[in-house]
Scaffold this active site. Structure first.
Site, mmCIF file in Angstrom:
data_model
loop_
_atom_site.group_PDB
_atom_site.id
_atom_site.type_symbol
_atom_site.label_atom_id
_atom_site.label_comp_id
_atom_site.label_asym_id
_atom_site.label_seq_id
_atom_site.Cartn_x
_atom_site.Cartn_y
_atom_site.Cartn_z
ATOM 1 N N ARG A 58 11.849 0.299 -2.371
ATOM 2 C CA ARG A 58 11.980 -1.152 -2.485
ATOM 3 C C ARG A 58 10.689 -1.919 -2.253
ATOM 4 O O ARG A 58 10.318 -2.784 -3.053
ATOM 5 C CB ARG A 58 12.990 -1.701 -1.446
ATOM 6 C CG ARG A 58 14.403 -1.716 -1.893
ATOM 7 C CD ARG A 58 15.276 -1.450 -0.696
ATOM 8 N NE ARG A 58 14.926 -0.137 -0.190
ATOM 9 C CZ ARG A 58 15.459 0.983 -0.672
ATOM 10 N NH1 ARG A 58 16.374 0.927 -1.580
ATOM 11 N NH2 ARG A 58 15.090 2.172 -0.214
ATOM 12 N N LYS A 87 -10.629 14.301 0.353
ATOM 13 C CA LYS A 87 -11.983 14.888 0.499
ATOM 14 C C LYS A 87 -12.582 14.491 1.842
ATOM 15 O O LYS A 87 -13.748 14.757 2.097
ATOM 16 C CB LYS A 87 -12.885 14.394 -0.644
ATOM 17 C CG LYS A 87 -12.429 14.846 -2.011
ATOM 18 C CD LYS A 87 -13.382 14.387 -3.121
ATOM 19 C CE LYS A 87 -12.942 13.075 -3.693
ATOM 20 N NZ LYS A 87 -13.766 12.598 -4.808
ATOM 21 N N ARG A 108 1.143 0.152 3.762
ATOM 22 C CA ARG A 108 2.170 0.810 4.583
ATOM 23 C C ARG A 108 1.547 2.069 5.155
ATOM 24 O O ARG A 108 0.949 2.857 4.417
ATOM 25 C CB ARG A 108 3.404 1.171 3.759
ATOM 26 C CG ARG A 108 4.390 2.023 4.536
ATOM 27 C CD ARG A 108 5.697 2.250 3.819
ATOM 28 N NE ARG A 108 6.553 1.070 3.864
ATOM 29 C CZ ARG A 108 7.839 1.072 3.504
ATOM 30 N NH1 ARG A 108 8.401 2.184 3.080
ATOM 31 N NH2 ARG A 108 8.560 -0.035 3.558
ATOM 32 N N HIS A 136 7.788 -4.588 10.221
ATOM 33 C CA HIS A 136 7.948 -4.661 8.760
ATOM 34 C C HIS A 136 8.230 -6.151 8.470
ATOM 35 O O HIS A 136 9.352 -6.542 8.161
ATOM 36 C CB HIS A 136 9.104 -3.762 8.324
ATOM 37 C CG HIS A 136 9.199 -3.513 6.850
ATOM 38 N ND1 HIS A 136 8.463 -4.222 5.910
ATOM 39 C CD2 HIS A 136 9.955 -2.625 6.149
ATOM 40 C CE1 HIS A 136 8.779 -3.757 4.709
ATOM 41 N NE2 HIS A 136 9.674 -2.801 4.826
HETATM 42 N N1 CP Z 1 13.522 -1.559 3.105
HETATM 43 C C1 CP Z 1 12.466 -0.771 2.834
HETATM 44 O O1 CP Z 1 11.403 -0.873 3.459
HETATM 45 O O2 CP Z 1 12.697 0.147 1.852
HETATM 46 P P1 CP Z 1 11.620 1.164 1.280
HETATM 47 O O3 CP Z 1 11.276 2.114 2.413
HETATM 48 O O4 CP Z 1 12.271 1.848 0.129
HETATM 49 O O5 CP Z 1 10.408 0.369 0.907
#
Ligand code: CP
Length: 308
Positions: A58, A87, A108, A136
């Site tokens: 997502r 590397k 991420r 998040h």
């Molecule tokens: N909700 C969410 O972070 O989903 P993904 O891990 O698929 O990005």
């Protein structure tokens, strides 16, 4: 209000005030109604770099969809494999390189603090798309936007948060976002996955009920927010095996839920919401996914344009 998101990093939900979130949600209402011709001017000539060091469906694709929808372009990678990190290139050099190409960076990373680190290194705005068990923030923004759209507001709601409260980064960001509103929170988890003490400390001043029974929470909540057990964060696989499958929302559980309540989940789900629940009117997790794309469109447009 002047655009508070212009050229700003989105690292922690705790960096934002309620009126800033409200500004974002009002703009997102507008983006929901806007056609491509109108919104595509906000990203024209702009480049977004995705740096995903953990799996995602997502967050990654909705940021891609969002940037394309506002007329921008996307570069980046999923996993260090295939990059020069294989590397031996460092994370810091990788961030500096992507910063030379892009107008906005989305990262991420499994390490807590990674997004803050990237924001300190990069000249361009950095968006945290998930940093370990820590945060998040854009998930919390889309969660609140969904609640606001579906319930007509956030103040006065009873919110049950169910699942892995220890390792779930969406939970931590959501609770800190809800702290800006007048809500009552009910925390439901297996004993091993209770909210961390330091996380609870951050929620001082909020009405939080700890160790609530699942059935009790289901009966009283206006919003039920379920999360999966974060298997990948457990230090030992056997600890995960002990709690696996310890809670489940199924048709029996749904019969306890108020008719006008909404059931949300950041997804992916891995058994904690049975497929049979999808047919219940309260199940709104796929609507949450849909709204998330518009929220991210809006966020990118606000970061990239002073006067959207
Ligand atoms: N909700 C969410 O972070 O989903 P993904 O891990 O698929 O990005």
């Amino acid at each position: 209000m002047a655009n508070p998101f212009y050229l700003r990093d989105v690292v922690s939900i705790k960096d934002f005030k309620r009126e800033e979130l409200e500004y974002l949600f009002e703009q997102a209402d507008r983006f929901l109604e806007m056609g491509y011709e109108e919104k595509s001017k906000y990203g024209r000539g702009k480049l977004m770099a995705l740096m995903f060091f953990e799996p995602s469906t997502r967050t990654k694709t909705s940021f891609e969809a969002a940037m394309l929808s506002i007329g921008g372009h996307v570069i980046g990678f999923s996993g260090a494999r295939g990059t020069s990190m294989e590397k031996g290139e460092s994370l810091s050099d990788t961030i500096r390189v992507m910063d030379r190409y892009a107008d906005v960076l989305v990262i991420r990373n499994p390490m807590e603090g990674a997004a803050r680190y990237a924001a300190e290194l990069a000249e361009h705005p950095v968006i945290n798309a998930g940093s370990g068990s820590e945060e998040h923030p854009t998930q919390a923004l889309l969660d609140l936007f969904t609640i606001r759209r579906l319930k007509g507001g956030i103040d006065g709601l009873r919110v049950a948060v169910v699942g892995d409260l220890k390792y779930g980064r969406t939970v931590y960001s959501l609770l800190n976002a809800l702290k800006l509103y007048s809500v009552e929170v009910y925390l439901v988890s297996p004993p091993q996955l209770r909210i961390r003490e330091e996380a609870l400390y951050d929620l001082k001043g909020m009405k939080v009920h700890l160790d609530v029974e699942l059935d009790e929470a289901l009966k009283l909540a206006d919003v039920i927010y379920v999360t999966r057990i974060q298997r990948e964060r457990f230090p030992h696989p056997e600890e995960y095996e002990k709690v696996k499958g310890s809670y489940k929302i199924d048709a029996r559980a749904m019969r306890l839920v108020k008719e006008d309540a909404i059931l949300l989940h950041p997804l992916p789900r891995v058994g904690e919401i049975a497929p049979e629940v999808d047919g219940f009117g309260q199940a709104k997790y796929f609507e949450q996914v849909r709204l998330g794309r518009y929220l991210r469109e809006t966020l990118l447009a606000l970061i990239l344009n002073e006067n959207p």
